[in-house]
Design a protein around this motif. Structure first.
Motif, PDB file in Angstrom:
ATOM      1  N   ARG A 184       0.835  -1.218   0.000  1.00  0.00           N
ATOM      2  CA  ARG A 184       0.000   0.000   0.000  1.00  0.00           C
ATOM      3  C   ARG A 184       0.865   1.261   0.000  1.00  0.00           C
ATOM      4  O   ARG A 184       0.511   2.266  -0.602  1.00  0.00           O
ATOM      5  N   ASN A 185       2.003   1.208   0.700  1.00  0.00           N
ATOM      6  CA  ASN A 185       2.890   2.373   0.792  1.00  0.00           C
ATOM      7  C   ASN A 185       3.837   2.521  -0.394  1.00  0.00           C
ATOM      8  O   ASN A 185       4.632   3.460  -0.444  1.00  0.00           O
ATOM      9  N   GLY A 186       3.782   1.574  -1.322  1.00  0.00           N
ATOM     10  CA  GLY A 186       4.600   1.668  -2.530  1.00  0.00           C
ATOM     11  C   GLY A 186       6.050   1.241  -2.342  1.00  0.00           C
ATOM     12  O   GLY A 186       6.885   1.435  -3.226  1.00  0.00           O
ATOM     13  N   LYS A 187       6.376   0.642  -1.181  1.00  0.00           N
ATOM     14  CA  LYS A 187       7.762   0.203  -0.941  1.00  0.00           C
ATOM     15  C   LYS A 187       8.032  -1.160  -1.576  1.00  0.00           C
ATOM     16  O   LYS A 187       9.172  -1.557  -1.755  1.00  0.00           O
ATOM     17  N   LEU A 188       6.936  -1.856  -1.888  1.00  0.00           N
ATOM     18  CA  LEU A 188       7.057  -3.196  -2.465  1.00  0.00           C
ATOM     19  C   LEU A 188       5.947  -3.372  -3.490  1.00  0.00           C
ATOM     20  O   LEU A 188       4.842  -2.882  -3.311  1.00  0.00           O
ATOM     21  N   THR A 189       6.278  -4.058  -4.592  1.00  0.00           N
ATOM     22  CA  THR A 189       5.218  -4.489  -5.510  1.00  0.00           C
ATOM     23  C   THR A 189       5.258  -6.010  -5.535  1.00  0.00           C
ATOM     24  O   THR A 189       6.340  -6.610  -5.485  1.00  0.00           O
ATOM     25  N   SER A 190       4.093  -6.621  -5.576  1.00  0.00           N
ATOM     26  CA  SER A 190       4.011  -8.082  -5.583  1.00  0.00           C
ATOM     27  C   SER A 190       3.079  -8.536  -6.699  1.00  0.00           C
ATOM     28  O   SER A 190       1.985  -7.996  -6.865  1.00  0.00           O
ATOM     29  N   ILE A 191       3.559  -9.523  -7.457  1.00  0.00           N
ATOM     30  CA  ILE A 191       2.716 -10.166  -8.464  1.00  0.00           C
ATOM     31  C   ILE A 191       2.359 -11.542  -7.908  1.00  0.00           C
ATOM     32  O   ILE A 191       3.235 -12.302  -7.492  1.00  0.00           O
ATOM     33  N   ILE A 192       1.071 -11.826  -7.860  1.00  0.00           N
ATOM     34  CA  ILE A 192       0.591 -13.092  -7.296  1.00  0.00           C
ATOM     35  C   ILE A 192       0.174 -14.012  -8.435  1.00  0.00           C
ATOM     36  O   ILE A 192      -0.690 -13.650  -9.251  1.00  0.00           O
ATOM     37  N   PHE A 193       0.771 -15.199  -8.486  1.00  0.00           N
ATOM     38  CA  PHE A 193       0.324 -16.204  -9.452  1.00  0.00           C
ATOM     39  C   PHE A 193      -0.581 -17.186  -8.710  1.00  0.00           C
ATOM     40  O   PHE A 193      -0.197 -17.751  -7.684  1.00  0.00           O
ATOM     41  N   LEU A 194      -1.789 -17.367  -9.234  1.00  0.00           N
ATOM     42  CA  LEU A 194      -2.737 -18.313  -8.642  1.00  0.00           C
ATOM     43  C   LEU A 194      -3.226 -19.293  -9.702  1.00  0.00           C
ATOM     44  O   LEU A 194      -3.491 -18.901 -10.837  1.00  0.00           O
ATOM     45  N   ARG A 195      -3.325 -20.553  -9.289  1.00  0.00           N
ATOM     46  CA  ARG A 195      -3.939 -21.571 -10.171  1.00  0.00           C
ATOM     47  C   ARG A 195      -4.925 -22.361  -9.324  1.00  0.00           C
ATOM     48  O   ARG A 195      -4.576 -22.865  -8.251  1.00  0.00           O
ATOM     49  N   ASP A 196      -6.168 -22.436  -9.784  1.00  0.00           N
ATOM     50  CA  ASP A 196      -7.199 -23.153  -9.028  1.00  0.00           C
ATOM     51  C   ASP A 196      -8.436 -23.316  -9.898  1.00  0.00           C
ATOM     52  O   ASP A 196      -8.490 -22.803 -11.020  1.00  0.00           O
ATOM     53  N   LYS A 197      -9.453 -23.999  -9.355  1.00  0.00           N
ATOM     54  CA  LYS A 197     -10.711 -24.175 -10.091  1.00  0.00           C
ATOM     55  C   LYS A 197     -11.652 -23.025  -9.755  1.00  0.00           C
ATOM     56  O   LYS A 197     -11.764 -22.611  -8.604  1.00  0.00           O
ATOM     57  N   ASN A 198     -12.339 -22.516 -10.805  1.00  0.00           N
ATOM     58  CA  ASN A 198     -13.316 -21.439 -10.580  1.00  0.00           C
ATOM     59  C   ASN A 198     -14.657 -22.039 -10.137  1.00  0.00           C
ATOM     60  O   ASN A 198     -14.782 -23.252  -9.950  1.00  0.00           O
ATOM     61  N   SER A 199     -15.670 -21.178 -10.003  1.00  0.00           N
ATOM     62  CA  SER A 199     -16.985 -21.634  -9.504  1.00  0.00           C
ATOM     63  C   SER A 199     -17.652 -22.644 -10.446  1.00  0.00           C
ATOM     64  O   SER A 199     -18.509 -23.414 -10.034  1.00  0.00           O
ATOM     65  N   LYS A 200     -17.213 -22.663 -11.729  1.00  0.00           N
ATOM     66  CA  LYS A 200     -17.771 -23.635 -12.692  1.00  0.00           C
ATOM     67  C   LYS A 200     -16.962 -24.931 -12.725  1.00  0.00           C
ATOM     68  O   LYS A 200     -17.222 -25.808 -13.547  1.00  0.00           O
ATOM     69  N   GLN A 248     -13.844 -25.083 -13.604  1.00  0.00           N
ATOM     70  CA  GLN A 248     -12.812 -24.989 -14.656  1.00  0.00           C
ATOM     71  C   GLN A 248     -11.500 -24.514 -14.029  1.00  0.00           C
ATOM     72  O   GLN A 248     -11.504 -23.620 -13.176  1.00  0.00           O
ATOM     73  N   GLU A 249     -10.391 -25.105 -14.493  1.00  0.00           N
ATOM     74  CA  GLU A 249      -9.095 -24.672 -13.971  1.00  0.00           C
ATOM     75  C   GLU A 249      -8.697 -23.349 -14.623  1.00  0.00           C
ATOM     76  O   GLU A 249      -8.723 -23.215 -15.843  1.00  0.00           O
ATOM     77  N   VAL A 250      -8.389 -22.369 -13.786  1.00  0.00           N
ATOM     78  CA  VAL A 250      -7.945 -21.066 -14.290  1.00  0.00           C
ATOM     79  C   VAL A 250      -6.649 -20.692 -13.588  1.00  0.00           C
ATOM     80  O   VAL A 250      -6.356 -21.170 -12.488  1.00  0.00           O
ATOM     81  N   SER A 251      -5.871 -19.851 -14.242  1.00  0.00           N
ATOM     82  CA  SER A 251      -4.655 -19.343 -13.599  1.00  0.00           C
ATOM     83  C   SER A 251      -4.448 -17.904 -14.041  1.00  0.00           C
ATOM     84  O   SER A 251      -5.012 -17.462 -15.053  1.00  0.00           O
ATOM     85  N   GLY A 252      -3.649 -17.180 -13.280  1.00  0.00           N
ATOM     86  CA  GLY A 252      -3.416 -15.795 -13.650  1.00  0.00           C
ATOM     87  C   GLY A 252      -2.393 -15.127 -12.763  1.00  0.00           C
ATOM     88  O   GLY A 252      -2.047 -15.621 -11.685  1.00  0.00           O
ATOM     89  N   TYR A 253      -1.900 -14.005 -13.259  1.00  0.00           N
ATOM     90  CA  TYR A 253      -0.953 -13.168 -12.516  1.00  0.00           C
ATOM     91  C   TYR A 253      -1.677 -11.894 -12.094  1.00  0.00           C
ATOM     92  O   TYR A 253      -2.252 -11.197 -12.942  1.00  0.00           O
ATOM     93  N   ILE A 254      -1.659 -11.613 -10.811  1.00  0.00           N
ATOM     94  CA  ILE A 254      -2.409 -10.492 -10.227  1.00  0.00           C
ATOM     95  C   ILE A 254      -1.439  -9.443  -9.692  1.00  0.00           C
ATOM     96  O   ILE A 254      -0.496  -9.773  -8.966  1.00  0.00           O
TER      97      ILE A 254
END
Length: 242
Positions: free
Chosen positions: A115-131, A133-139
């Motif tokens: 929040r303070n801008g001292k760090l940036t983080s990219i989160i990679f997640l892989r899991d099944k969605n509500s349907k 289906q396997e989805v993945s992404g970088y957040i």
């Protein structure tokens, strides 16, 4: 020295009275507060009574002029707004026991720095969605923190999942894929090295290929958890070029 005391007291009284004026919405309400029922009875005219208060013939005799009233009211409102702006915001993860949830615990550890801008983080997640289906992404964690309320995630009322609006998104069943730059990262997709993210602040490139090094001032952390099929966090310490 004996003359100073009454002056100081008079000044204090005037300040108190001026502060008192801030309780009123309008200058007219402020003047009315100093008119007694007896004044109205004798004068039979509220506007005349107000004029007399403004001139100092009624009320405390230390009445603020309209310009002073408006200036004080404006200054007080600006001070209040500034105080609200600068008040430390409570973290979405504050007072939450996340000891049994490694991923959420990792997000909570980073929340303040991101929040303070001292760090940036990219989160990679892989899991099944509500349907299912396997989805993945970088957040982009910072971007999501800015555009979403994270308290439901930390309360486990909602599950953080990749979206088509994130840095990168892929649905393994439908083969639908998207990529979007954010205020913090530029997506470099058409590259022999695979998917790369360029930090817009210090221009450093983050390589998310597990077989490669993530890049300068970056580190890759795999989170062992049952919360998702796979979780990887890429931390990047931003060092703005001068």
């Amino acid at each position: 020295a004996s003359w100073d005391k009454p002056t100081a007291m008079a000044e204090a009284e005037l300040t108190d009275f001026a502060d008192d004026a801030l309780k009123f919405e309008t200058y007219e309400q402020y003047l009315d507060s100093q008119i007694s029922p007896m004044d109205i009875y004798y004068l039979e005219d509220q506007d005349l009574a107000r004029d007399l208060v403004e001139l100092g013939y009624r009320g405390s005799g230390e009445t603020l002029k309209r310009e002073e009233f408006e200036a004080r009211k404006k200054a007080a409102e600006e001070a209040k707004a500034s105080k609200l702006r600068n008040a430390p915001k409570k973290l979405a993860s504050a007072d939450k026991d996340l000891s049994h949830f490694p991923f959420l615990h990792s997000l909570a550890e980073r929340e303040d720095l991101v929040r303070n801008g001292k760090l940036t983080s990219i989160i990679f997640l892989r899991d099944k969605n509500s349907k299912g289906q396997e989805v993945s992404g970088y957040i982009d964690y910072a971007h999501r923190l800015k555009t979403e309320d994270f308290e439901p995630y930390f309360d486990r009322k909602k599950k953080l999942m990749p979206k088509p609006s994130d840095l990168s998104y892929y649905n393994w069943e439908t083969q639908h894929s998207t990529s979007n730059s954010t205020p913090n990262f530029q997506v470099i997709a058409d590259n022999e090295a695979g998917l790369l993210f360029k930090n817009k602040r210090d221009r450093k490139v983050i390589n998310v290929d597990p077989k490669s090094l993530p890049g300068d001032n970056s580190r890759r952390i795999e989170i062992k958890t049952n919360e998702y099929a796979q979780v990887v966090i890429y931390d990047h310490v931003t060092r703005r070029k001068t």
